[in-house]
Design an enzyme around this catalytic site. Structure first.
Site, mmCIF file in Angstrom:
data_model
loop_
_atom_site.group_PDB
_atom_site.id
_atom_site.type_symbol
_atom_site.label_atom_id
_atom_site.label_comp_id
_atom_site.label_asym_id
_atom_site.label_seq_id
_atom_site.Cartn_x
_atom_site.Cartn_y
_atom_site.Cartn_z
ATOM 1 N N GLY A 154 32.000 -35.182 -10.051
ATOM 2 C CA GLY A 154 31.930 -35.220 -8.594
ATOM 3 C C GLY A 154 31.077 -34.097 -8.029
ATOM 4 O O GLY A 154 30.654 -34.158 -6.878
ATOM 5 N N ASP A 165 17.939 -35.013 -16.485
ATOM 6 C CA ASP A 165 18.926 -35.530 -15.528
ATOM 7 C C ASP A 165 18.554 -35.085 -14.111
ATOM 8 O O ASP A 165 19.161 -34.173 -13.542
ATOM 9 C CB ASP A 165 20.312 -35.014 -15.923
ATOM 10 C CG ASP A 165 21.437 -35.744 -15.209
ATOM 11 O OD1 ASP A 165 21.156 -36.781 -14.581
ATOM 12 O OD2 ASP A 165 22.587 -35.269 -15.291
ATOM 13 N N SER A 200 28.337 -33.257 -9.758
ATOM 14 C CA SER A 200 27.033 -33.592 -10.340
ATOM 15 C C SER A 200 25.949 -33.722 -9.284
ATOM 16 O O SER A 200 26.188 -34.274 -8.209
ATOM 17 C CB SER A 200 27.120 -34.925 -11.076
ATOM 18 O OG SER A 200 27.927 -34.773 -12.205
ATOM 19 N N HIS A 202 21.883 -39.197 -13.268
ATOM 20 C CA HIS A 202 23.058 -40.032 -13.555
ATOM 21 C C HIS A 202 23.861 -40.352 -12.297
ATOM 22 O O HIS A 202 24.843 -41.102 -12.372
ATOM 23 C CB HIS A 202 23.918 -39.409 -14.659
ATOM 24 C CG HIS A 202 24.854 -38.327 -14.252
ATOM 25 N ND1 HIS A 202 24.556 -36.991 -14.352
ATOM 26 C CD2 HIS A 202 26.112 -38.389 -13.738
ATOM 27 C CE1 HIS A 202 25.589 -36.287 -13.925
ATOM 28 N NE2 HIS A 202 26.539 -37.104 -13.543
HETATM 29 C C1 4AZ Z 1 30.704 -35.038 -14.973
HETATM 30 O O1 4AZ Z 1 31.452 -35.799 -15.591
HETATM 31 C C2 4AZ Z 1 30.692 -33.598 -15.326
HETATM 32 N N1 4AZ Z 1 31.850 -28.899 -16.646
HETATM 33 C C3 4AZ Z 1 29.973 -32.713 -14.556
HETATM 34 C C4 4AZ Z 1 29.961 -31.368 -14.879
HETATM 35 C C5 4AZ Z 1 30.643 -30.920 -15.981
HETATM 36 C C6 4AZ Z 1 31.369 -31.794 -16.766
HETATM 37 C C7 4AZ Z 1 31.386 -33.156 -16.432
HETATM 38 C C8 4AZ Z 1 30.591 -29.456 -16.325
HETATM 39 O O2 4AZ Z 1 29.963 -35.468 -14.090
#
Ligand code: 4AZ
Length: 246
Positions: free
Chosen positions: A192, A96, A194, A48
Site C-alpha cells: 500500500g 519497477d 508502493s 507494479h
Molecule cells: C508490497 O507488497 C510491499 N517492506 C511493499 C514494500 C515492502 C514489502 C512489500 C517493503 O507492495
C-alpha cells in the site's frame, strides 16, 4: 509504514494517493498505491501499481484517506507509461517504475499550494549511509489494511554490498534498486506504500531517490525495504515526459 508517525499538514506535499475503480462504474475509488508529484501533470509511481483496464485517479494534498481534506486536489489519469523493462519474478521486481500523465487544462494539472508541490529529481548519485524519509498509507504493524492518515518514517540507506549478503537479499538485488531501512527490523514500508517516495534532503531541498518497490514482508530483521533507484531512470523520465508533453 511500520514504525511511522503521522505526517503534519504540508510536510510531504509531493505525496499522492493513486486510486482505482472498475471501469465505467460509480463505485468509490480505492487507494492502491502511493506516488510522487514531479511536475504539474506528472506522477512517478511503481510499475507494479499500474492496473490496466481500470479507471485511475490521483489525489494530491491529502493526509486522511476517508475524509475529504480541505486542501486536496483530485485529477484523472490520462495516460500510464510503465517502463519497457519492468519485470516481476517470484523473488524480485525489476525496473519497477511508471509515469502517470494527469489530465489538465493548458498544461496545468496540479495547482501548486502549500499542500501540493513537486519533489526534485536527483542530479547525482545516492548519498551513501544517509538518513532519508519514506511515507504512505500502507499496512502498519497493527493493520494489514493500512493507515487512514498518511504516515512517515526515517530510514537509513544500506549499501548494495551489505544488502546483497546471503542472509539479506543475496543475488536477486541489482543496480536498478537499493535497500533502505533498519536491519534490526521494525521501521519499514509495506503493502500500500508502493510507488511512494523515499526522499533525502540535499542542501535543504527534498530529492526523490527512491520509490517503494518490494521486500520480504515488512519490518523484519535483515529484510529491509527495496526501492527503485530513481537515478538510474533520469534519462527515461526526462525523455518520456518530453515526448508526451509536446
Ligand atoms: C508490497 O507488497 C510491499 N517492506 C511493499 C514494500 C515492502 C514489502 C512489500 C517493503 O507492495
Amino acid at each position: 509504514i511500520f514504525g511511522g508517525l503521522k505526517v503534519a499538514p504540508g510536510a510531504i506535499p509531493w505525496q499522492v494517493s493513486l486510486q482505482t475503480r472498475q471501469k465505467n462504474t460509480n463505485q468509490p475509488f480505492r487507494h492502491i498505491c502511493g506516488g510522487v508529484l514531479i511536475a504539474s501533470c506528472w506522477v512517478l509511481t511503481a510499475g507494479h501499481c499500474i492496473e490496466q483496464r481500470k479507471d485511475m485517479q490521483v489525489v494530491m494534498g491529502s493526509l486522511s484517506l476517508n475524509t475529504e481534506d480541505e486542501h486536496e486536489q483530485t485529477v484523472d489519469v490520462e495516460e500510464t507509461i510503465v517502463h519497457q523493462n519492468y519485470r516481476e519474478t517470484p523473488s524480485a521486481v525489476y525496473n519497477d517504475i511508471a509515469l502517470l500523465k494527469l489530465q489538465g487544462t493548458n498544461g496545468v494539472c496540479a495547482n501548486e499550494t502549500q499542500f501540493v508541490r513537486t519533489a526534485c529529481l536527483p542530479d547525482g548519485q545516492l548519498p551513501d549511509g544517509r538518513e532519508c524519509t519514506i511515507s504512505g498509507w500502507g499496512a502498519t504493524e497493527t493493520s494489514d489494511y493500512g493507515s487512514n492518515h498518511l504516515l512517515e518514517a526515517n530510514v537509513l540507506l544500506i549499501s548494495q554490498e551489505k544488502c546483497s549478503e546471503p542472509q539479506i537479499y543475496g543475488r536477486v538485488l541489482d543496480y536498478t534498486m537499493f535497500c533502505a531501512g533498519h536491519l534490526q527490523g521494525g521501521v519499514d514500508s509495506c503493502q500500500g506504500d508502493s510507488g511512494g517516495p523515499l526522499t533525502c534532503k540535499q542542501n535543504n531541498t527534498n530529492v526523490v531517490y527512491g520509490l517503494v518497490s518490494w521486500g520480504d514482508q515488512c519490518g523484519r530483521k535483515n529484510k529491509p525495504g527495496v526501492y527503485t533507484r530513481v537515478t538510474n531512470y533520469l534519462d527515461w523520465i526526462r525523455s518520456t515526459v518530453q515526448a508526451q508533453s509536446a
